[in-house]
Motif scaffolding. Structure first.
Motif, PDB file in Angstrom:
ATOM      1  N   THR A 141       2.266   1.812  -3.505  1.00 30.82           N
ATOM      2  CA  THR A 141       1.238   2.359  -4.403  1.00 30.82           C
ATOM      3  C   THR A 141       1.010   3.846  -4.146  1.00 30.82           C
ATOM      4  OG1 THR A 141       0.129   0.212  -4.490  1.00 30.82           O
ATOM      5  CG2 THR A 141      -1.147   2.137  -5.167  1.00 30.82           C
ATOM      6  N   LYS A 142       0.923   4.208  -2.865  1.00 28.89           N
ATOM      7  CA  LYS A 142       0.697   5.611  -2.507  1.00 28.89           C
ATOM      8  C   LYS A 142       1.888   6.488  -2.882  1.00 28.89           C
ATOM      9  CE  LYS A 142      -2.642   4.981   1.246  1.00 28.89           C
ATOM     10  NZ  LYS A 142      -2.920   5.177   2.697  1.00 28.89           N
TER      11      LYS A 142
ATOM     12  N   GLU B  42       0.833  -1.205   0.000  1.00 31.55           N
ATOM     13  CA  GLU B  42       0.000   0.000   0.000  1.00 31.55           C
ATOM     14  C   GLU B  42       0.873   1.262   0.000  1.00 31.55           C
ATOM     15  OE1 GLU B  42      -3.437   2.134   2.792  1.00 31.55           O
ATOM     16  OE2 GLU B  42      -2.767   0.090   3.205  1.00 31.55           O
TER      17      GLU B  42
ATOM     18  N   THR C  66       1.727   6.963  -6.650  1.00 33.69           N
ATOM     19  CA  THR C  66       0.593   7.838  -6.950  1.00 33.69           C
ATOM     20  C   THR C  66       0.912   9.285  -6.583  1.00 33.69           C
ATOM     21  OG1 THR C  66      -0.960   6.027  -6.532  1.00 33.69           O
ATOM     22  CG2 THR C  66      -1.848   8.266  -6.540  1.00 33.69           C
TER      23      THR C  66
END
Length: 288
Positions: free
Chosen positions: A125-126, A122, A129
């Motif tokens: 991914t963050k 996670e 992003t």
């Protein structure tokens, strides 16, 4: 006046060479993913006595069987152990710590942090992003504030910086963890600031040097901002190098920052500006 644009192929070739080496290491050795991304358990043990790290490693290896990293902290007084995800259960970790304590009576467990692989995924991914959103916002801002070609050139320079930094992490096997995100974002912010200074001077000189060629305007602008760039980088590096030398506990952050600041200054001058020149010339050819 410096002749920067005329040697565009040389600057691009140098950058490409460095990036290829870095990517080669990344393919063959891979990135040294820390527990922030891969998941695992980090233990900080205060030894409170003289010890030989290899002897402690034998105890750790008996339990973790090579699925760990260990390093000394605070000038050899403390030991940091990072066990990879799923290598040990909570009970097995407790048994390992108990054995270390039994052999080193004065030792004590300071902290124990466990991060699951899901949390690491996670975070990854963050981080990606957030970086994409930041670069998109920069593209929009520079496109409005200057022109779209300046924005594209700036993003190309930032991608150059990121690829070089990833290569540095792969070559030196620096743990990729939360400090990696901090280092990358810091470098991106520093680099775009330096690039905007050069672009702002180019924009001004376009108005003042209407009869000059694009190459001449760019070379003049770079020459005029060169001293400012060097002075800014030098004063920043003095501070970061001092932190690297005197604060060993955050060398995982300060080392890539030293490399990144140098790379960011280089890309602002030798990558972003030539890319803008190429885009500008292609645009004029298309109109003609």
């Amino acid at each position: 006046m410096l002749k920067i644009v005329e040697k565009t192929k040389l600057w691009f070739a140098m950058s490409l060479f460095i990036i290829i080496i870095g990517m080669g290491f990344m393919v063959t050795k891979g990135l040294n993913l820390g527990i922030d991304f891969k998941g695992g358990t980090k233990l900080d043990i205060k030894m409170n006595q003289a010890f030989v790290k290899t002897d402690v490693d034998k105890i750790i290896d008996k339990h973790a069987k090579g699925e760990y990293l260990s390093k000394t902290l605070d000038e050899g007084k403390n030991l940091e152990i990072t066990v990879k995800s799923d290598a040990l259960t909570a009970d097995q970790t407790a048994t390992m710590v108990k054995e270390i304590k039994s052999q080193y009576k004065s030792s004590e467990l300071l902290t124990e942090n466990t991060i699951g692989a899901t949390v690491g995924s996670e975070l990854k991914t963050k981080a990606i992003t957030g970086l994409i959103i930041a670069m998109f916002c920069m593209l929009v801002y520079i496109g409005i504030r200057f022109e779209f070609k300046f924005g594209v050139a700036a993003i190309v320079a930032l991608l150059h910086d990121i690829l070089v930094m990833v290569g540095v992490y792969a070559i030196f096997q620096i743990p990729v963890n939360a400090t990696f995100i901090a280092a990358i974002l810091t470098i991106v912010g520093y680099s775009i600031n330096d690039t905007i200074v050069v672009f702002d001077r180019i924009r001004e000189n376009q108005k003042n040097m209407r009869k000059a060629s694009i190459d001449e305007i760019t070379n003049t602008s770079i020459t005029q901002t060169m001293a400012r760039s060097i002075n800014t980088v030098a004063t920043t590096l003095f501070t970061i190098i001092a932190v690297y030398v005197f604060v060993p506990s955050i060398r995982e952050l300060s080392f890539p920052l030293i490399i990144g600041i140098l790379v960011g200054c280089y890309s602002s001058i030798f990558i972003a500006s030539p890319v803008w020149v190429i885009l500008k010339k292609r645009s004029k050819k298309a109109i003609a």
